[in-house]
Design a protein around this motif. Structure first.
Motif, PDB file in Angstrom:
ATOM      1  N   CYS A  90       1.131  -1.101  -0.065  1.00 27.57           N
ATOM      2  CA  CYS A  90      -0.027   0.153  -0.025  1.00 27.57           C
ATOM      3  C   CYS A  90       0.827   1.358  -0.068  1.00 27.57           C
ATOM      4  O   CYS A  90       1.814   1.319   0.815  1.00 27.57           O
ATOM      5  CB  CYS A  90      -0.957   0.035   1.249  1.00 27.57           C
ATOM      6  N   GLU A  91       0.598   2.344  -1.018  1.00 29.61           N
ATOM      7  CA  GLU A  91       1.552   3.370  -1.182  1.00 29.61           C
ATOM      8  C   GLU A  91       1.445   4.317   0.036  1.00 29.61           C
ATOM      9  O   GLU A  91       2.362   4.926   0.533  1.00 29.61           O
ATOM     10  CB  GLU A  91       1.029   4.025  -2.482  1.00 29.61           C
TER      11      GLU A  91
ATOM     12  N   ILE B 213      -1.810   1.464  15.667  1.00 29.74           N
ATOM     13  CA  ILE B 213      -2.852   1.622  14.900  1.00 29.74           C
ATOM     14  C   ILE B 213      -2.396   1.921  13.397  1.00 29.74           C
ATOM     15  O   ILE B 213      -1.294   2.403  13.273  1.00 29.74           O
ATOM     16  CB  ILE B 213      -3.631   2.723  15.221  1.00 29.74           C
ATOM     17  N   LEU B 214      -3.255   1.302  12.512  1.00 29.87           N
ATOM     18  CA  LEU B 214      -2.676   1.399  11.110  1.00 29.87           C
ATOM     19  C   LEU B 214      -3.808   2.074  10.163  1.00 29.87           C
ATOM     20  O   LEU B 214      -4.813   1.520  10.322  1.00 29.87           O
ATOM     21  CB  LEU B 214      -2.253   0.221  10.594  1.00 29.87           C
ATOM     22  N   PHE B 215      -3.529   3.128   9.365  1.00 31.65           N
ATOM     23  CA  PHE B 215      -4.423   3.588   8.396  1.00 31.65           C
ATOM     24  C   PHE B 215      -3.995   3.363   6.971  1.00 31.65           C
ATOM     25  O   PHE B 215      -2.479   3.257   6.946  1.00 31.65           O
ATOM     26  CB  PHE B 215      -4.632   5.381   8.492  1.00 31.65           C
ATOM     27  N   SER B 216      -4.650   2.790   6.095  1.00 34.85           N
ATOM     28  CA  SER B 216      -4.038   2.616   4.723  1.00 34.85           C
ATOM     29  C   SER B 216      -5.114   3.239   3.882  1.00 34.85           C
ATOM     30  O   SER B 216      -6.444   3.554   4.091  1.00 34.85           O
ATOM     31  CB  SER B 216      -4.021   1.282   4.581  1.00 34.85           C
ATOM     32  N   GLN B 217      -4.562   3.519   2.319  1.00 37.46           N
ATOM     33  CA  GLN B 217      -5.649   4.270   1.613  1.00 37.46           C
ATOM     34  C   GLN B 217      -6.666   3.469   1.338  1.00 37.46           C
ATOM     35  O   GLN B 217      -6.614   2.212   1.028  1.00 37.46           O
ATOM     36  CB  GLN B 217      -4.481   4.473   0.298  1.00 37.46           C
ATOM     37  N   ALA B 218      -7.722   4.128   1.016  1.00 38.54           N
ATOM     38  CA  ALA B 218      -9.025   3.647   0.706  1.00 38.54           C
ATOM     39  C   ALA B 218      -9.616   4.430  -0.271  1.00 38.54           C
ATOM     40  O   ALA B 218      -9.328   5.528  -0.694  1.00 38.54           O
ATOM     41  CB  ALA B 218      -9.790   3.468   1.927  1.00 38.54           C
ATOM     42  N   GLU B 219     -10.805   4.139  -0.899  1.00 40.21           N
ATOM     43  CA  GLU B 219     -11.451   4.827  -1.747  1.00 40.21           C
ATOM     44  C   GLU B 219     -13.033   4.773  -1.876  1.00 40.21           C
ATOM     45  O   GLU B 219     -13.262   3.571  -1.507  1.00 40.21           O
ATOM     46  CB  GLU B 219     -10.687   4.803  -3.257  1.00 40.21           C
TER      47      GLU B 219
END
Ligand SMILES: CC(C)(COP(=O)(O)OP(=O)(O)OC[C@H]1O[C@@H](n2cnc3c(N)ncnc32)[C@H](O)[C@@H]1OP(=O)(O)O)[C@@H](O)C(=O)NCCC(=O)NCCS
Length: 187
Positions: free
Chosen positions: A42-43, A60-66
């Protein structure tokens, strides 16, 4: 103390994640591998750790979503058009010995503040209905936004618009986490 995760935390985060989800009824117990896959594939991610006595006690982890809007779906080609990009919160864990002391809340607040400052347009999360609304999350159904995971109820799915985001921009659509989260249906 909440700080950005660095490679020296990777082993501790893996151990923490395995322990926390083994003790939890939630999750699918593949969370530690999911974190590794997101780091690799994930970029855009934001990963924070909670430290106590130089030990990782929370992550905690946040990753790109759309969010893909219905008119994009109508093209029959979901890769066309411009989705709205935001972030997905998952997974999050606090060591069982440290839960219910506010560490999870600090991780969420710090992460959201950093994302707000970067102009993030929305954050989505699936989880405890009595927990996430306290951070500004609202049922995604209020925005006519749904997730595409088979078998997961829509009423545990939440969306928090970014601070400068007009609610109207989310006039329906399907939210997608990064593909490493697994199959997500378009409609
Ligand atoms: C969810 C989690 C990260 C919260 O961390 P925390 O440091 O305990 O959270 P805080 O101390 O900031 O907030 C505590 C609140 O969390 C909520 N909460 C924690 N665990 C909960 C659970 N199992 N069910 C429902 N609510 C829960 C409660 O609302 C609690 O509020 P209260 O103490 O007023 O009752 C932690 O419990 C955890 O790691 N759980 C297992 C993994 C998980 O479920 N992760 C989230 C999904 S990816």
């Amino acid at each position: 103390m909440i700080i950005p995760e660095t490679p020296e935390h990777f082993d501790a985060v893996r151990q923490l994640t395995i322990e926390v989800f083994a003790a939890s009824t939630l999750g699918h117990h593949g969370e530690a591998d999911l974190i590794v896959a997101l780091r690799q594939r994930c970029e855009h991610t934001l990963s924070l750790v909670a430290m106590e006595d130089e030990r990782v006690v929370g992550h905690i982890l946040f990753s790109q979503a759309e969010i893909r809007e219905p008119d994009l779906l109508a093209t029959q080609c979901p890769t066309l058009g411009t989705p709205i990009f935001g972030m997905g919160l998952a997974p999050m864990s606090v060591h069982p010995s440290h839960q219910r002391r506010g560490i999870g809340s600090m991780l969420v607040k710090e992460g959201l503040q950093r994302l707000d400052e970067l102009g993030n347009r929305f954050t989505i999360v699936a989880g405890h209905p009595e927990y996430y609304p306290r951070f500004g999350f609202r049922p995604a159904q209020e925005f006519s936004v749904s997730h595409g995971f088979q078998g997961m109820p829509q009423d545990v799915f939440f969306l928090r618009p970014g601070p400068s985001q007009d609610d109207d921009v989310f006039s329906g659509g399907r939210a997608h986490y990064h593909s490493v989260f697994g199959p997500q249906h378009e409609a």
